[in-house]
Design a protein around this motif. Structure first.
Motif, mmCIF file in Angstrom:
data_model
loop_
_atom_site.group_PDB
_atom_site.id
_atom_site.type_symbol
_atom_site.label_atom_id
_atom_site.label_comp_id
_atom_site.label_asym_id
_atom_site.label_seq_id
_atom_site.Cartn_x
_atom_site.Cartn_y
_atom_site.Cartn_z
ATOM 1 N N ARG A 68 0.838 -1.207 0.000
ATOM 2 C CA ARG A 68 0.000 0.000 0.000
ATOM 3 C C ARG A 68 0.868 1.250 0.000
ATOM 4 N N THR A 69 0.292 2.315 -0.507
ATOM 5 C CA THR A 69 0.967 3.609 -0.440
ATOM 6 C C THR A 69 0.770 4.189 0.960
ATOM 7 N N LEU A 70 1.474 5.287 1.276
ATOM 8 C CA LEU A 70 1.552 5.763 2.656
ATOM 9 C C LEU A 70 0.217 6.265 3.197
ATOM 10 N N ARG A 71 -0.503 7.064 2.437
ATOM 11 C CA ARG A 71 -1.722 7.682 2.996
ATOM 12 C C ARG A 71 -2.757 6.643 3.413
ATOM 13 N N PRO A 72 -3.095 5.666 2.559
ATOM 14 C CA PRO A 72 -4.011 4.628 3.054
ATOM 15 C C PRO A 72 -3.388 3.738 4.125
ATOM 16 N N ALA A 73 -2.061 3.581 4.086
ATOM 17 C CA ALA A 73 -1.397 2.752 5.098
ATOM 18 C C ALA A 73 -1.533 3.375 6.486
ATOM 19 N N VAL A 74 -1.421 4.722 6.554
ATOM 20 C CA VAL A 74 -1.552 5.423 7.840
ATOM 21 C C VAL A 74 -2.933 5.204 8.447
ATOM 22 N N GLU A 75 -3.959 5.284 7.610
ATOM 23 C CA GLU A 75 -5.331 5.140 8.118
ATOM 24 C C GLU A 75 -5.686 3.691 8.414
ATOM 25 N N ARG A 76 -5.208 2.770 7.597
ATOM 26 C CA ARG A 76 -5.524 1.358 7.824
ATOM 27 C C ARG A 76 -4.774 0.808 9.043
ATOM 28 N N ALA A 77 -3.593 1.344 9.310
ATOM 29 C CA ALA A 77 -2.807 0.855 10.448
ATOM 30 C C ALA A 77 -3.364 1.342 11.782
#
Length: 599
Positions: free
Chosen positions: A485-494
């Motif tokens: 995943r790219t960073l922006r969705p990774a931040v929210e999914r994590a």
């Protein structure tokens, strides 16, 4: 091409991080401003760091009570003395038994040590006695007004009632002074002792015989009762400006006997003749100093037990029918009068208030003495020593050095392993430190919290707890990036998975701190309190600062592009290539990289 479905928020939504950051910024500014407005810019230090006073009390054996000094009574006394000291705001004071008959009281520096010492050392039984006579002793300041102190002018009335109260100084006017004639003084005192509610001492057989023998000898003036005469002689000879005489005036007097006693009114000493005790301190259920909402003056409210309410109603009913000073009752603690309010009506219902000339300090002091004055044992000051902070200062210095070394190692590890993400962790730790420091400083002023050496250890341990929360979140983000995943969705999914882990971890730490605080005493409570406070602040910082800042930085090119020094480089993390799937357009097939989980 099909339109995107409505009604479902995209999983990559970033929320409103600015609102959370504004909340924590406002909180930091408000706490800092409150710290400077209250002029409490540093936390109050405990006795092991700042020094203070150590008082040793020794239990005294009471005549006829050989088994009174026992563990149960000693523990009860410790609890009462601890509550009495805490009533002054000294929550860091240590009260504990030592051996079979000693109690040690440690009072930190920075509090009113003399005031606390007076209240701690005054540990005898508390009694309410009717006033039979009063006169001023030799004044410490000849021109001092009696109304300068509450003890000379208060009146008692039903709690919350609108009953008229005596004006300051009225009940302590010179008219209350017994006549200068010794004979008239003796007669007045004899009549007072024979009044209803004041039992007349029975003469001994020898006194009866002397009285019978004296019938044959006419007397020009009738002699007063022998007991009243002896009491009057003791009253006339008593010099309340002499410390030794004040200390011995009430020695050996039983509660059911009349007595003479001293007390201070502002800068002036006075002396009283008091009747038998009508109410004792154990009959007082609660008492406190507070502001009267109607008059705006400080008063002392009292609540009696059911048994005490009946006793108090009876004595105030008897006193209300008399003239000054015999319409007053004296509150006697350790043989000394601490207040002598007048009454104008029977005080029924178990509630009463004392008003007239109180300051905040004097009202709260009297409330503490009434609430915590009755002890199961009598004590005397065995020793009073001053504790220096030299050893504690050295230990504090060593502890702070160790904490600084540990913090430096944590920062080095974060920089080496997380690189750019270390900036977020360090700033978050700084925010947590500001919140912790300001709250501790304000709690010193608000609830008397004192920072002792174990509390400092608790704050150092909290650094690891806070850093652990950041690491949990960072690792969840890196796991999402490893999945492609790219960073922006990774931040929210994590965040949801990291949030659960952080909350569970902090709950366990807080629960341990709460249990430790409840089941321990003394300095260990300081460690537990600090650990619990910093654990709560960890949740606040992670939710309102770390997560919003991470959301904002994910939008920057440095982090979103996976810069090698950002700590989020996909190559360095071994990220999987984006997943692919086929899309059909018309009769042909076009393949394009698509993040299946992001769609």
């Amino acid at each position: 091409m099909a339109a995107p479905k409505k009604g479902r928020r995209p999983t990559g939504a970033q929320g409103r991080p600015g609102r959370a950051l504004a909340i924590i910024l406002i909180a930091m500014v408000a706490l800092t401003a409150g710290m400077f407005l209250t002029k409490q810019t540093t936390p109050r230090l405990g006795i092991d760091l700042a020094g203070g006073t150590s008082i040793t009390l020794k239990a005294k054996s009471e005549p006829g009570k050989p088994d009174a000094i026992n563990p149960t009574n000693m523990n009860t006394a410790v609890g009462i003395i601890e509550r009495r000291v805490n009533g002054l705001g000294v929550t860091e004071a240590e009260v504990q038994t030592q051996g079979k008959d000693h109690i040690i009281v440690n009072i930190p520096k920075g509090m009113n040590e003399q005031q606390a010492r007076e209240q701690v050392g005054t540990t005898a039984q508390l009694y309410f006695r009717p006033v039979l006579a009063f006169t001023s002793g030799e004044p410490a300041a000849p021109n001092a007004s009696p109304s300068a102190s509450p003890s000379g002018s208060p009146s008692a009335s039903p709690s919350g009632s609108g009953a008229p109260k005596a004006q300051d100084g009225k009940k302590a006017s010179p008219s209350a002074t017994p006549s200068s004639s010794a004979t008239s003084q003796g007669r007045a005192l004899s009549e007072a002792l024979k009044a209803p509610g004041s039992p007349t001492p029975s003469p001994s057989a020898s006194e009866s015989k002397k009285a019978d023998d004296s019938k044959a000898t006419p007397s020009a003036t009738p002699s007063p009762d022998a007991a009243a005469s002896a009491l009057q002689a003791k009253f006339a000879a008593l010099d309340c400006t002499d410390e030794k005489q004040r200390a011995t005036a009430a020695q050996g007097v039983k509660p059911e006997e009349p007595m003479v006693a001293c007390g201070q009114r502002g800068d002036t000493w006075g002396k009283w003749v008091l009747g038998p005790a009508a109410v004792n301190g154990q009959d007082v259920d609660d008492a406190k100093g507070q502001i009267d909402q109607q008059s705006g003056q400080w008063i002392v409210t009292m609540q009696f037990t059911d048994k005490g309410a009946d006793k108090f109603a009876k004595i105030t009913g008897d006193l209300a029918a008399k003239q000054s000073p015999q319409n007053q009752f004296a509150i006697v603690l350790d043989g000394q009068v601490i207040s002598d309010p007048s009454v104008s009506q029977a005080l029924t219902g178990g509630n009463a208030q004392i008003s007239g000339g109180f300051t905040q300090q004097s009202a709260q002091d009297l409330g503490n003495m009434l609430s915590y004055g009755a002890l199961p044992l009598s004590f005397q000051e065995d020793s009073v020593t001053t504790v220096t902070a030299a050893l504690g200062g050295e230990q504090l210095k060593a502890g702070l050095i160790a904490g600084a070394i540990g913090l430096l190692l944590v920062v080095i590890y974060l920089l080496v392993y997380y690189r750019g993400l270390a900036f977020i962790a360090i700033v978050s730790l700084l925010v947590s430190a500001i919140l912790t420091y300001t709250i501790m400083a304000l709690l010193g002023k608000g609830i008397g919290f004192a920072l002792n050496l174990p509390a400092v250890c608790g704050a150092i341990v909290a650094i690891g707890i806070t850093a652990d929360s950041f690491i949990v979140y960072f690792e969840r983000i890196r796991d999402e990036i490893r999945e492609g995943r790219t960073l922006r969705p990774a931040v929210e999914r994590a965040w949801p998975r990291a949030r659960r882990t952080i909350l569970v971890s902090d709950f366990v730490s807080f629960l341990a701190a709460a249990v430790l605080f409840i089941v321990t005493v003394g300095k260990v409570q300081g460690f537990a309190f600090t650990l619990g406070l910093t654990t709560l602040l960890d949740v606040v910082v992670v939710f309102l600062f770390t997560k919003p800042v991470m959301t904002l930085l994910a939008r920057t090119k440095f982090f979103s592009s996976g810069h090698p020094w950002s700590g989020l480089d996909p190559k360095r993390l071994g990220a999987k290539p984006p997943l692919r799937r086929s899309r059909r357009t018309g009769s042909g097939t076009v393949s394009a990289p698509v993040d299946a989980k992001e769609a």
